[in-house]
Design a protein around this motif. Structure first.
Motif, PDB file in Angstrom:
ATOM      1  N   LEU A 160     -39.299  99.269 -64.777  1.00 34.67           N
ATOM      2  CA  LEU A 160     -38.146  99.024 -63.915  1.00 34.67           C
ATOM      3  C   LEU A 160     -36.876  98.775 -64.730  1.00 34.67           C
ATOM      4  N   LEU A 199     -33.176  97.130 -58.150  1.00 31.03           N
ATOM      5  CA  LEU A 199     -34.006  97.252 -59.352  1.00 31.03           C
ATOM      6  C   LEU A 199     -34.033  95.951 -60.156  1.00 31.03           C
ATOM      7  N   MET A 245     -37.381  93.925 -60.928  1.00 32.90           N
ATOM      8  CA  MET A 245     -37.757  93.664 -62.315  1.00 32.90           C
ATOM      9  C   MET A 245     -38.081  92.179 -62.516  1.00 32.90           C
TER      10      MET A 245
END
Length: 58
Positions: free
Chosen positions: A14, A37, A41
């Motif tokens: 990621l 994202l 993550m």
């Protein structure tokens, strides 16, 4: 490979996607993609830590 390591690998994937998204996306879409994202993550990293912690307590 342990479960915690798999979560860490997912986090690094990621992170790479996050870096590439800065190149691919522009404008308002970039803000949304980067936000999603980044949250994903950190969620993978936190899950990896708690998975590792749970496994070491056995």
């Amino acid at each position: 490979m342990s479960k915690a390591m798999k979560w860490l690998v997912a986090s690094f994937v990621l992170m790479g996607a996050l870096q590439l998204s800065r190149i691919w996306w522009q404008g308002e879409a970039a803000v949304w993609v980067n936000s999603i994202l980044t949250v994903a993550m950190f969620a993978c990293t936190i899950t990896a830590f708690f998975t590792w912690f749970k496994d070491t307590q056995r």
